[in-house]
Design a protein around this motif. Structure first.
Motif, short mmCIF file in Angstrom:
data_model
loop_
_atom_site.label_atom_id
_atom_site.label_comp_id
_atom_site.label_asym_id
_atom_site.label_seq_id
_atom_site.Cartn_x
_atom_site.Cartn_y
_atom_site.Cartn_z
N LEU A 93 196.40 106.81 44.17
CA LEU A 93 195.44 107.83 43.76
C LEU A 93 194.63 107.37 42.54
CD1 LEU A 93 197.59 111.05 44.28
CD2 LEU A 93 195.70 110.22 45.72
N ASP A 94 195.26 106.67 41.61
CA ASP A 94 194.54 106.14 40.45
C ASP A 94 193.49 105.12 40.88
OD1 ASP A 94 196.02 107.71 38.71
OD2 ASP A 94 197.35 106.06 38.07
N ASP A 95 193.82 104.30 41.88
CA ASP A 95 192.87 103.31 42.39
C ASP A 95 191.66 104.00 43.01
OD1 ASP A 95 192.04 100.55 43.36
OD2 ASP A 95 192.24 101.63 45.26
N LEU A 96 191.91 105.03 43.80
CA LEU A 96 190.79 105.76 44.40
C LEU A 96 189.90 106.36 43.32
CD1 LEU A 96 192.58 107.53 47.38
CD2 LEU A 96 190.81 105.77 47.53
N GLN A 97 190.53 106.95 42.30
CA GLN A 97 189.76 107.56 41.22
C GLN A 97 188.95 106.51 40.46
OE1 GLN A 97 192.00 109.49 38.04
NE2 GLN A 97 190.50 111.15 38.09
N ALA A 98 189.54 105.35 40.21
CA ALA A 98 188.85 104.28 39.50
C ALA A 98 187.64 103.77 40.29
CB ALA A 98 189.81 103.12 39.22
N GLY A 128 185.74 105.74 41.97
CA GLY A 128 184.76 106.81 42.01
C GLY A 128 185.05 107.95 42.96
N PHE A 129 186.22 107.96 43.58
CA PHE A 129 186.56 109.04 44.51
C PHE A 129 187.24 110.19 43.77
CE2 PHE A 129 186.35 105.30 47.23
CZ PHE A 129 185.56 105.77 48.26
N SER A 130 187.13 111.37 44.33
CA SER A 130 187.77 112.56 43.78
C SER A 130 189.22 112.62 44.24
CB SER A 130 187.03 113.81 44.27
OG SER A 130 187.81 114.96 44.07
N ILE A 131 190.13 112.79 43.28
CA ILE A 131 191.55 112.93 43.60
C ILE A 131 191.77 114.19 44.43
CG2 ILE A 131 193.87 113.25 42.65
CD1 ILE A 131 192.77 110.42 42.33
N ASP A 132 191.10 115.27 44.07
CA ASP A 132 191.24 116.52 44.84
C ASP A 132 190.81 116.33 46.29
OD1 ASP A 132 192.28 117.98 42.72
OD2 ASP A 132 190.30 118.66 42.06
N GLU A 133 189.72 115.60 46.50
CA GLU A 133 189.27 115.35 47.87
C GLU A 133 190.23 114.41 48.60
OE1 GLU A 133 186.97 116.88 49.61
OE2 GLU A 133 186.50 118.12 47.88
N ALA A 134 190.82 113.47 47.90
CA ALA A 134 191.82 112.58 48.52
C ALA A 134 193.02 113.40 48.98
CB ALA A 134 192.25 111.49 47.54
N ARG A 135 193.44 114.34 48.14
CA ARG A 135 194.56 115.21 48.50
C ARG A 135 194.22 116.06 49.71
NH1 ARG A 135 195.61 116.60 42.25
NH2 ARG A 135 197.14 114.97 41.87
N ARG A 136 193.00 116.59 49.75
CA ARG A 136 192.57 117.39 50.90
C ARG A 136 192.53 116.55 52.18
NH1 ARG A 136 188.92 119.50 46.81
NH2 ARG A 136 189.61 121.61 46.28
#
Length: 94
Positions: A41-46, A48-56
């Motif tokens: 999740l930290d990699d996705l956020q780094a 530029g992705f939204s953690i909330d959207e990744a969870r969804r």
């Protein structure tokens, strides 16, 4: 797929996402499991992705792949609340 039967990075990623989404959460995850999830999740956020959207996204994948009977107590439509383990210290990412 080439003759070596080597998966692409995207195929490995999808296999990992599928494994995560279909995990039986009654099993206890280890600290290393949680560290791996946090790092992903930290990699996705780094990047530029939204953690909330990744969870969804993971939640939608779980709804798609896991039988409703095995998801009793979880919301079935949309992106419901996170799946929680009984142990409040170890909250699941989606």
């Amino acid at each position: 797929m080439d003759r070596r039967r080597a998966p692409t990075v995207a195929e490995v990623g999808m296999a990992l996402a599928t494994a995560l989404a279909t995990t039986n959460w009654s099993d206890t995850l280890t600290g290393a499991d949680y560290d791996l999830l946090r790092r992903a999740l930290d990699d996705l956020q780094a990047r530029g992705f939204s953690i909330d959207e990744a969870r969804r996204t993971l939640r939608r994948l779980r709804i798609k792949l896991v039988d409703p009977g095995d998801r009793q107590g979880e919301e079935s439509r949309g992106c419901g609340p996170p799946v929680w383990q009984d142990d409040d210290e170890r909250k699941l990412p989606f």
